[in-house]
Design an enzyme around this catalytic site. Sequence first.
Site, PDB file in Angstrom:
ATOM      1  N   HIS A 281      36.739  -3.494   7.718  1.00 48.38           N
ATOM      2  CA  HIS A 281      37.555  -2.998   6.607  1.00 48.38           C
ATOM      3  C   HIS A 281      36.680  -3.008   5.354  1.00 48.38           C
ATOM      4  O   HIS A 281      36.751  -3.927   4.529  1.00 48.38           O
ATOM      5  CB  HIS A 281      38.798  -3.875   6.432  1.00 48.38           C
ATOM      6  CG  HIS A 281      39.857  -3.234   5.582  1.00 48.38           C
ATOM      7  ND1 HIS A 281      40.515  -2.076   5.962  1.00 48.38           N
ATOM      8  CD2 HIS A 281      40.372  -3.563   4.365  1.00 48.38           C
ATOM      9  CE1 HIS A 281      41.383  -1.740   5.027  1.00 48.38           C
ATOM     10  NE2 HIS A 281      41.306  -2.626   4.038  1.00 48.38           N
TER      11      HIS A 281
ATOM     12  N   ASP B   6      37.667  -2.190  12.317  1.00 45.60           N
ATOM     13  CA  ASP B   6      38.601  -2.681  11.290  1.00 45.60           C
ATOM     14  C   ASP B   6      39.724  -3.487  11.952  1.00 45.60           C
ATOM     15  O   ASP B   6      40.436  -2.977  12.816  1.00 45.60           O
ATOM     16  CB  ASP B   6      39.189  -1.485  10.527  1.00 45.60           C
ATOM     17  CG  ASP B   6      39.902  -1.885   9.242  1.00 45.60           C
ATOM     18  OD1 ASP B   6      40.416  -3.014   9.164  1.00 45.60           O
ATOM     19  OD2 ASP B   6      39.952  -1.045   8.321  1.00 45.60           O
TER      20      ASP B   6
ATOM     21  N   SER C 111      41.702   1.995   1.397  1.00 40.88           N
ATOM     22  CA  SER C 111      42.786   1.159   1.927  1.00 40.88           C
ATOM     23  C   SER C 111      44.120   1.530   1.273  1.00 40.88           C
ATOM     24  O   SER C 111      44.553   2.681   1.363  1.00 40.88           O
ATOM     25  CB  SER C 111      42.423  -0.314   1.747  1.00 40.88           C
ATOM     26  OG  SER C 111      43.275  -1.155   2.494  1.00 40.88           O
TER      27      SER C 111
END
Length: 237
Positions: A211, A179, A124
């Site tokens: 995610h 996601d 991320s």
Amino acid sequence: MAAASASVLQRCIVSPAGRHSASLIFLHGSGDSGQGLRMWIKQVLNQDLTFQHIKIIYPTAPPRSYTPMKGGISNVWFDRFKITNDCPEHLESIDVMCQVLTDLIDEEVKSGIKKNRILIGGFSMGGSMAMHLAYRNHQDVAGVFALSSFLNKASAVYQALQKSNGVLPELFQCHGTADELVLHSWAEETNSMLKSLGVTTKLHSFPDVYHELSKTELDILKLWILTKLPGEMEKQK
């Protein structure tokens, strides 16, 4: 904070089982920690991520105010005006952290590890940070990986690559199609932009993955890491 160095970074280190000949810097996502990322990976794989010859460094981002949390304090690599790909980057905070992480890379080099034996990546926000660090400041590292990450549309990374004419580190990119925080389309856009600017890269897409980290993703990441940072036996083959 302008004079910050790698000394501000807490770090979790997984030593190689054998002789240390390469290093991997693995950056966590927003609000996490180096130890937290290591334990998450261990949970997904049912074992620690370890290598015979590669030291893994999981640094923890220093706490700072984070605009998407209404200015709340969080362990984030940099600030964002909002979590979207169509707003400006918070370059001031990104550049401070690029310097802090450069000091971490320099520590490895001073210990005898060559730059082309150092890999940088993350999950991320950590993956976004890794792309800034490598493609703007350290184009001589072994490679970059970005898991569930993206770059903003007018990213300083793209601007740096437009001026670059050297060999660029390969990017290994993964993203879940389900996601909802960092959209898969943002990863696709990042991938195609980097490709158009000369980066060798492939986006691995994972259906029904949100995610998060997945075992399949980490398994293929581990194989890719070994192609970029082979041990002595692999290099002789």
